[in-house]
Enzyme design. Structure first.
Site: not given
Length: 478
Positions: A257-259
């Site tokens: 995830s980019c998060s």
């Protein structure tokens, strides 16, 4: 040489013509789909696409195929992601009107009417080769559009299977398959570029090169920025809860995830207790020698090592040639952080089970370090805070170049919408001007439609010059 150039030009023309044919078919299907439509037609189409990925057997097979073919993430978490992200999106759009009159403001003389955009193009990443396309398809259909997907090379086969399942559900409703198509394999920049130029709206998630190309294509574009989630743990935090949530987020789907947290900034007075809490939940602090070995392996000649990104922890450690304490229960590694910037690649996005930890004296220093990290990478995306002092979250919101401040939550679950916060479910987070994006919120259904406004006359509402300038004149004189 001339023959090679001619052949290359012919191939490029053939690829462009192929995409033009897809768009023409999509445009015809969309016009029929939207003609005299009621809300039920759009809703049923969106639900059909959702069930295509949420049906348990299909979800499991898509998740397995995604890991096998991309080499990224793990099957169990992708299965959860496919389910929860889609279910959350369905919750968000369930009672939303996207057909006809959607708002009346009699006092302003305004009526708002929802209109489809037409044909949407969506460039989707290999990290979520089923969840992201499904999210885009559902939003597009909910608003009366057709959509053409352009998957990454690694995700082509997964996208094709998802498309097959969507079409199977469409057959139950008598819907045209051409409402949802994909650019056929093999992927190419020529096909993607032509898609960007030919559709009515382009959505880009993933490669920042693709985002830039979309903005330059001449087509209205919605791109999202790079992640490099940085999280502060202050001296008031519940350290065990913070460690638990950071671990859950960092390790979910092997940090695809980019998060996913890439950096954690900890106030010095709670460092020892926090490291103990991280260790209890699976985080392993690396000494200088082990940290250097991981960095040498992970950052391979300026690029992330594809044999380490989004891999299980045992594979990650084996490639790095590192052993850690209590290795059988290890879930991720913690790199000591000091410098920030290009000469310290550990301060950027790592897409792997490696977390960089910075130690600071107080919250003021934590904010300064966060500013440094975001100035290097991740501006606009999100920052996190584990604290009992909510005023500090507001301070971050007032001062950081970020569109989201995630408070006391597992970052990767919260940033893209959660059943426990108010953000819309999405796999694409706009980063505003800080991240070079045209949107600053989570990509959601509203971005997939136009609004026509009926404007009627109302009684005049014109202030006098004295009313407008009275405070200014009182302060500055006339």
């Amino acid at each position: 040489m001339a023959e090679q150039s001619l052949s290359s030009a012919q191939n490029a023309a053939a690829e462009a013509a192929l995409v033009d044919d897809l768009v023409a078919r999509a445009r015809k299907a969309q016009q029929s789909f939207a003609r005299d439509a009621d809300q039920s037609r759009f809703d049923m189409a969106a639900l059909a696409a959702a069930w295509a990925i949420m049906e348990p057997a299909r979800n499991a097979a898509l998740s397995t195929q995604a890991v096998e073919q991309t080499g990224l993430g793990n099957v169990a978490d992708k299965t959860i992601k496919n389910h929860r992200k889609t279910l959350g999106l369905l919750r968000d759009i369930q009672d939303v009107r996207t057909v006809g009159v959607i708002k009346e403001e009699p006092d302003k003389g305004l009526t708002e009417i929802a209109r489809p955009i037409g044909v949407v193009g969506a460039v989707v990443p290999s990290t979520n080769p089923a969840a992201t396309p499904a999210n885009n398809v559902i939003n597009a259909l909910k608003c009366g559009n057709a959509i053409i997907l352009s998957p990454s090379p690694k995700g082509v086969d997964v996208c094709a299977v998802l498309l097959k399942h969507i079409h199977a559900e469409f057959d139950k409703l008598g819907l045209d398959h051409d409402l949802v198509q994909m650019v056929p394999s093999p992927s190419s920049k020529i096909k993607t570029q032509r898609l960007m130029e030919a559709v009515d709206l382009i959505i880009v998630t993933g490669s920042q090169d693709n985002v830039r190309r979309a903005y330059e294509s001449g087509t209205p574009a919605l791109g999202v920025g790079a992640g490099n989630a940085t999280v502060i743990v202050d001296e008031t935090a519940d350290l065990d809860e913070a460690a638990k949530k950071i671990t859950a987020s960092k390790t979910f789907d092997n940090a695809t995830s980019c998060s996913s947290e890439n950096g954690v900034i900890v106030v010095r007075s709670v460092l020892d207790d926090f490291l103990q809490a991280l260790h209890a939940h699976g985080g392993r602090w690396l000494d200088e020698s082990a940290a250097q070995a991981v960095k040498s392996s992970l950052f391979d000649q300026g690029h992330l090592n594809r044999y380490m990104i989004a891999k299980d922890i045992d594979v990650f450690l084996e490639v790095a040639g590192v052993q850690v304490a209590d290795q059988s229960t290890a879930k991720f590694v913690i790199l000591p952080g000091d410098a920030v910037g290009a000469d310290a690649p550990e301060s950027g996005e790592k897409l792997s089970l490696a977390l960089t930890l910075y130690v600071v004296d107080d919250f003021e220093a934590a904010m300064q370090k966060t500013q440094q990290v975001l100035a290097f990478q991740g501006a606009g995306h999100s920052v996190g805070l584990h604290s009992r002092d909510d005023s500090r979250a507001v301070r971050l919101g007032l001062s950081m170049p970020t569109c989201r401040v995630i408070v006391n939550q597992a970052h990767c679950f919260a940033t893209g919408g959660s059943f426990e916060n108010g953000l819309p479910f999405s796999l694409s987070m706009g980063c505003g001007s800080w991240g070079g994006n045209s949107i600053d919120d989570n990509l959601h259904y509203r971005h997939f439609m136009n609004i026509t406004r009926i404007v009627r006359p109302i009684p005049a509402n014109e202030p006098s010059v004295d009313e407008v300038f009275k405070d200014y004149w009182a302060a500055a004189g006339r």
